[in-house]
Design a protein around this motif. Structure first.
Motif, PDB file in Angstrom:
ATOM      1  N   MET A   1       0.845  -1.193   0.000  1.00 21.03           N
ATOM      2  CA  MET A   1       0.000   0.000   0.000  1.00 21.03           C
ATOM      3  C   MET A   1       0.885   1.250   0.000  1.00 21.03           C
ATOM      4  O   MET A   1       1.752   1.395   0.863  1.00 21.03           O
ATOM      5  N   ASP A   2       0.688   2.126  -0.994  1.00 19.87           N
ATOM      6  CA  ASP A   2       1.518   3.321  -1.042  1.00 19.87           C
ATOM      7  C   ASP A   2       0.941   4.400  -0.131  1.00 19.87           C
ATOM      8  O   ASP A   2      -0.162   4.274   0.430  1.00 19.87           O
ATOM      9  N   ALA A   3       1.707   5.485   0.032  1.00 22.64           N
ATOM     10  CA  ALA A   3       1.321   6.543   0.969  1.00 22.64           C
ATOM     11  C   ALA A   3       0.009   7.207   0.573  1.00 22.64           C
ATOM     12  O   ALA A   3      -0.822   7.544   1.432  1.00 22.64           O
ATOM     13  N   SER A   4      -0.203   7.387  -0.722  1.00 22.15           N
ATOM     14  CA  SER A   4      -1.419   8.030  -1.196  1.00 22.15           C
ATOM     15  C   SER A   4      -2.658   7.200  -0.859  1.00 22.15           C
ATOM     16  O   SER A   4      -3.686   7.734  -0.402  1.00 22.15           O
ATOM     17  N   GLU A   5      -2.557   5.893  -1.061  1.00 25.48           N
ATOM     18  CA  GLU A   5      -3.689   5.008  -0.747  1.00 25.48           C
ATOM     19  C   GLU A   5      -3.939   4.980   0.758  1.00 25.48           C
ATOM     20  O   GLU A   5      -5.092   4.987   1.211  1.00 25.48           O
ATOM     21  N   ARG A   6      -2.853   4.963   1.518  1.00 26.85           N
ATOM     22  CA  ARG A   6      -2.989   4.964   2.980  1.00 26.85           C
ATOM     23  C   ARG A   6      -3.700   6.232   3.452  1.00 26.85           C
ATOM     24  O   ARG A   6      -4.616   6.172   4.291  1.00 26.85           O
ATOM     25  N   GLU A   7      -3.292   7.391   2.919  1.00 27.03           N
ATOM     26  CA  GLU A   7      -3.910   8.650   3.321  1.00 27.03           C
ATOM     27  C   GLU A   7      -5.377   8.695   2.917  1.00 27.03           C
ATOM     28  O   GLU A   7      -6.232   9.213   3.657  1.00 27.03           O
ATOM     29  N   GLY A   8      -5.694   8.145   1.752  1.00 27.83           N
ATOM     30  CA  GLY A   8      -7.082   8.117   1.313  1.00 27.83           C
ATOM     31  C   GLY A   8      -7.959   7.277   2.229  1.00 27.83           C
ATOM     32  O   GLY A   8      -9.096   7.663   2.554  1.00 27.83           O
ATOM     33  N   LEU A   9      -7.439   6.138   2.672  1.00 25.84           N
ATOM     34  CA  LEU A   9      -8.196   5.287   3.592  1.00 25.84           C
ATOM     35  C   LEU A   9      -8.376   5.967   4.943  1.00 25.84           C
ATOM     36  O   LEU A   9      -9.447   5.895   5.553  1.00 25.84           O
ATOM     37  N   LEU A  10      -7.326   6.637   5.424  1.00 27.67           N
ATOM     38  CA  LEU A  10      -7.443   7.346   6.697  1.00 27.67           C
ATOM     39  C   LEU A  10      -8.416   8.518   6.585  1.00 27.67           C
ATOM     40  O   LEU A  10      -9.162   8.803   7.530  1.00 27.67           O
ATOM     41  N   ASP A  11      -8.413   9.193   5.443  1.00 29.29           N
ATOM     42  CA  ASP A  11      -9.394  10.266   5.216  1.00 29.29           C
ATOM     43  C   ASP A  11     -10.820   9.729   5.352  1.00 29.29           C
ATOM     44  O   ASP A  11     -11.666  10.335   6.014  1.00 29.29           O
ATOM     45  N   THR A  12     -11.070   8.614   4.703  1.00 29.16           N
ATOM     46  CA  THR A  12     -12.408   8.025   4.735  1.00 29.16           C
ATOM     47  C   THR A  12     -12.774   7.580   6.142  1.00 29.16           C
ATOM     48  O   THR A  12     -13.890   7.830   6.622  1.00 29.16           O
ATOM     49  N   ALA A  13     -11.841   6.918   6.817  1.00 23.24           N
ATOM     50  CA  ALA A  13     -12.110   6.449   8.173  1.00 23.24           C
ATOM     51  C   ALA A  13     -12.371   7.611   9.122  1.00 23.24           C
ATOM     52  O   ALA A  13     -13.300   7.571   9.939  1.00 23.24           O
ATOM     53  N   MET A  14     -11.572   8.674   9.006  1.00 25.25           N
ATOM     54  CA  MET A  14     -11.769   9.831   9.877  1.00 25.25           C
ATOM     55  C   MET A  14     -13.136  10.458   9.636  1.00 25.25           C
ATOM     56  O   MET A  14     -13.849  10.819  10.590  1.00 25.25           O
ATOM     57  N   ARG A  15     -13.528  10.594   8.384  1.00 23.89           N
ATOM     58  CA  ARG A  15     -14.831  11.186   8.064  1.00 23.89           C
ATOM     59  C   ARG A  15     -15.965  10.365   8.655  1.00 23.89           C
ATOM     60  O   ARG A  15     -16.900  10.915   9.249  1.00 23.89           O
ATOM     61  N   LEU A  16     -15.883   9.053   8.520  1.00 26.57           N
ATOM     62  CA  LEU A  16     -16.966   8.203   9.016  1.00 26.57           C
ATOM     63  C   LEU A  16     -16.993   8.140  10.539  1.00 26.57           C
ATOM     64  O   LEU A  16     -18.069   8.188  11.149  1.00 26.57           O
ATOM     65  N   ASP A  23     -18.866   3.467  17.319  1.00 24.00           N
ATOM     66  CA  ASP A  23     -19.833   2.382  17.441  1.00 24.00           C
ATOM     67  C   ASP A  23     -20.732   2.266  16.213  1.00 24.00           C
ATOM     68  O   ASP A  23     -21.284   1.193  15.949  1.00 24.00           O
ATOM     69  N   GLY A  24     -20.873   3.340  15.455  1.00 21.30           N
ATOM     70  CA  GLY A  24     -21.725   3.314  14.265  1.00 21.30           C
ATOM     71  C   GLY A  24     -20.984   3.053  12.974  1.00 21.30           C
ATOM     72  O   GLY A  24     -21.585   3.096  11.889  1.00 21.30           O
ATOM     73  N   THR A  25     -19.678   2.804  13.077  1.00 24.44           N
ATOM     74  CA  THR A  25     -18.848   2.600  11.885  1.00 24.44           C
ATOM     75  C   THR A  25     -18.237   1.208  11.914  1.00 24.44           C
ATOM     76  O   THR A  25     -17.688   0.789  12.935  1.00 24.44           O
ATOM     77  N   SER A  26     -18.317   0.501  10.811  1.00 22.95           N
ATOM     78  CA  SER A  26     -17.702  -0.825  10.706  1.00 22.95           C
ATOM     79  C   SER A  26     -16.541  -0.782   9.721  1.00 22.95           C
ATOM     80  O   SER A  26     -16.438   0.130   8.887  1.00 22.95           O
ATOM     81  N   MET A  27     -15.688  -1.769   9.799  1.00 20.36           N
ATOM     82  CA  MET A  27     -14.593  -1.880   8.839  1.00 20.36           C
ATOM     83  C   MET A  27     -15.143  -2.005   7.424  1.00 20.36           C
ATOM     84  O   MET A  27     -14.616  -1.406   6.479  1.00 20.36           O
ATOM     85  N   GLN A  28     -16.210  -2.781   7.261  1.00 21.11           N
ATOM     86  CA  GLN A  28     -16.787  -2.972   5.936  1.00 21.11           C
ATOM     87  C   GLN A  28     -17.319  -1.656   5.390  1.00 21.11           C
ATOM     88  O   GLN A  28     -17.180  -1.363   4.189  1.00 21.11           O
ATOM     89  N   LEU A  29     -17.926  -0.843   6.259  1.00 20.27           N
ATOM     90  CA  LEU A  29     -18.449   0.450   5.821  1.00 20.27           C
ATOM     91  C   LEU A  29     -17.314   1.350   5.337  1.00 20.27           C
ATOM     92  O   LEU A  29     -17.444   2.032   4.314  1.00 20.27           O
ATOM     93  N   VAL A  30     -16.211   1.366   6.064  1.00 23.50           N
ATOM     94  CA  VAL A  30     -15.057   2.177   5.649  1.00 23.50           C
ATOM     95  C   VAL A  30     -14.523   1.683   4.308  1.00 23.50           C
ATOM     96  O   VAL A  30     -14.245   2.483   3.402  1.00 23.50           O
ATOM     97  N   ALA A  31     -14.389   0.372   4.162  1.00 26.34           N
ATOM     98  CA  ALA A  31     -13.885  -0.179   2.906  1.00 26.34           C
ATOM     99  C   ALA A  31     -14.813   0.155   1.750  1.00 26.34           C
ATOM    100  O   ALA A  31     -14.359   0.574   0.666  1.00 26.34           O
ATOM    101  N   ASP A  32     -16.111   0.001   1.960  1.00 28.72           N
ATOM    102  CA  ASP A  32     -17.077   0.307   0.898  1.00 28.72           C
ATOM    103  C   ASP A  32     -17.019   1.784   0.520  1.00 28.72           C
ATOM    104  O   ASP A  32     -17.060   2.139  -0.666  1.00 28.72           O
ATOM    105  N   ALA A  33     -16.946   2.666   1.526  1.00 26.35           N
ATOM    106  CA  ALA A  33     -16.914   4.109   1.259  1.00 26.35           C
ATOM    107  C   ALA A  33     -15.645   4.507   0.522  1.00 26.35           C
ATOM    108  O   ALA A  33     -15.650   5.442  -0.292  1.00 26.35           O
ATOM    109  N   ALA A  34     -14.565   3.795   0.797  1.00 26.54           N
ATOM    110  CA  ALA A  34     -13.283   4.095   0.137  1.00 26.54           C
ATOM    111  C   ALA A  34     -13.161   3.402  -1.220  1.00 26.54           C
ATOM    112  O   ALA A  34     -12.236   3.687  -1.982  1.00 26.54           O
TER     113      ALA A  34
END
Length: 205
Positions: A1-16, A23-34
């Motif tokens: 995983m490159d730095a850009s992809e990592r930052e994009g996933l963290l952006d999505t996780a932080m937003r959610l 408690d309202g956020t799942s790993m699957q939800l983060v993956a789907d949103a990203a």
């Protein structure tokens, strides 16, 4: 995983996490949103707790980057304290996602992920208390003086205010989540915060 992809996933996780809470956020939800497979997300974090901690590391770095210049320029006088307060207010006006993360946390979110306050809130707040302590009158508590500023900033940006004079549109901020706050209302609050700080640091007559 490159730095850009990592930052994009963290952006999505932080937003959610900011919008829905831990408690309202799942790993699957983060993956789907990203738009990635769950296996790709697990390369970044094996589980939701680890992902949540990675988001808070990111949030802490952002706050430190915003506050360090004001701390470095701190002078032991009222203008120095006001500059610190302005830096703090400006950070949370700009980063309502970080504000929302901590608000969820304060309401008992992610109770099974302990220790974040000790790692991230405590070090910076203790530094500020020690910097401000020489200015605090003997009848006031330095910890409560500093945390009064924190509570006011969080309260204004999350709960809002309904103005009685109608000079500014009513700021009913509750439920606004990560949306931007009204700039005029923020400056009116800043003036009040400056007055409050000056009063707290004025020795009794």
């Amino acid at each position: 995983m490159d730095a850009s992809e990592r930052e994009g996933l963290l952006d999505t996780a932080m937003r959610l996490f900011a919008e829905l809470g831990y408690d309202g956020t799942s790993m699957q939800l983060v993956a789907d949103a990203a738009g990635v497979a769950i296996a790709t997300l697990r390369e970044l974090a094996a589980g939701k707790g680890e992902l949540y901690r990675a988001v808070f590391v990111r949030a802490d770095e952002a706050e430190r980057n915003a506050m360090e210049p004001a701390i470095a320029r701190f002078t032991t006088d009222l203008p120095g304290v006001l500059r610190l307060a302005d830096a703090y207010l400006d950070f949370y006006v700009a980063r309502t996602d970080v504000l929302a993360l901590w608000l969820h946390r304060w309401m008992g979110d992610a109770a099974d992920v302990p220790g974040l306050e000790e790692h991230y809130t405590a070090p910076l707040s203790l530094r500020v208390v020690e910097a401000v302590r020489p200015l605090v009158p003997p009848d006031a508590d330095p910890d409560h003086v500093v945390w009064t500023i924190v509570w006011c900033v969080y309260g204004f940006l999350s709960g809002g205010i309904v103005y009685s004079d109608r000079e500014v549109d009513p700021q009913r901020m509750r439920g606004q989540g990560v949306r931007r706050r009204d700039a005029v209302a923020v400056e009116r609050f800043r003036a009040h915060l400056h007055m409050l700080i000056a009063r707290m640091l004025t020795p009794p007559s």
